[in-house]
Design a protein around this motif. Structure first.
Motif, short mmCIF file in Angstrom:
data_model
loop_
_atom_site.label_atom_id
_atom_site.label_comp_id
_atom_site.label_asym_id
_atom_site.label_seq_id
_atom_site.Cartn_x
_atom_site.Cartn_y
_atom_site.Cartn_z
N HIS A 165 0.85 -1.19 0.00
CA HIS A 165 0.00 0.00 0.00
C HIS A 165 0.88 1.25 0.00
O HIS A 165 2.08 1.17 0.30
N ILE A 166 0.25 2.37 -0.26
CA ILE A 166 0.84 3.66 0.07
C ILE A 166 0.06 4.12 1.30
O ILE A 166 -1.17 4.18 1.28
N ALA A 167 0.77 4.41 2.38
CA ALA A 167 0.11 4.76 3.64
C ALA A 167 0.38 6.22 3.99
O ALA A 167 1.39 6.79 3.59
N LEU A 168 -0.55 6.77 4.74
CA LEU A 168 -0.39 8.12 5.26
C LEU A 168 -0.23 8.01 6.77
O LEU A 168 -1.13 7.52 7.46
N PHE A 169 0.92 8.40 7.26
CA PHE A 169 1.24 8.36 8.69
C PHE A 169 1.12 9.75 9.27
O PHE A 169 1.40 10.75 8.60
N ALA A 170 0.77 9.83 10.53
CA ALA A 170 0.74 11.10 11.26
C ALA A 170 0.78 10.79 12.74
O ALA A 170 0.60 9.65 13.16
N ARG A 171 1.01 11.84 13.48
CA ARG A 171 1.04 11.73 14.94
C ARG A 171 -0.04 12.63 15.51
O ARG A 171 -0.23 13.75 15.04
N ALA A 172 -0.76 12.16 16.51
CA ALA A 172 -1.80 12.97 17.15
C ALA A 172 -1.16 13.99 18.07
O ALA A 172 -0.12 13.75 18.66
#
Length: 144
Positions: free
Chosen positions: A136-143
């Motif tokens: 997949h192509i994933a979108l990561f982020a931090r809260a």
């Protein structure tokens, strides 16, 4: 931060409904434009986990900058959204979360074609974390 603007309108009663609708449409368009620009400014591709982690760590020092409406998260470096090739693996995702508190937010549909294109070109994408073939192509982020 955006300062509120006080406006006074002088309208005949029959014009009021149309004027309010027009003004609300303008406000909505402005909000959407700002959000679209902020999302684009805060979304970046990363080639490796180390690159994402370094950006997140460098952003920890800048998180209190309030010179704009991005909450200290605009441009390269610092928190935001990170787009990367990913091999779906819950254990690796848990390790990333433990290490830098980033998690997968979604698999953006607009990017998934890249996996197939790379495979057809006989140049499959590799996971930015494990080096295995990406699924997949994933979108990561931090809260925050």
């Amino acid at each position: 931060a955006v300062s509120p603007v006080k406006e006074t309108w002088s309208l005949d009663e029959p014009e009021l409904g149309a004027a309010v609708v027009r003004r609300l449409d303008e406000m909505q368009a402005t909000l959407l434009d700002r959000a679209t620009r902020r999302l684009a400014a805060n979304t970046r591709r990363v080639a490796s986990y180390d690159e994402m982690r370094a950006d997140l760590v460098s952003g920890d020092d800048d998180a209190d900058d309030d010179d704009d409406d991005s909450g200290g998260r605009s441009g390269p470096g610092g928190p935001g959204f990170f787009v990367a090739p990913w091999r779906d693996d819950a254990d690796n995702e848990a390790r990333i979360k433990a290490d830098c508190k980033a998690t997968i937010r979604c698999f953006p549909a607009a990017y998934q074609h890249e996996i197939e294109q790379a495979a057809r070109a006989d140049e499959p994408l590799t996971c930015f974390y494990s080096g295995e073939p990406a699924t997949h192509i994933a979108l990561f982020a931090r809260a925050f």
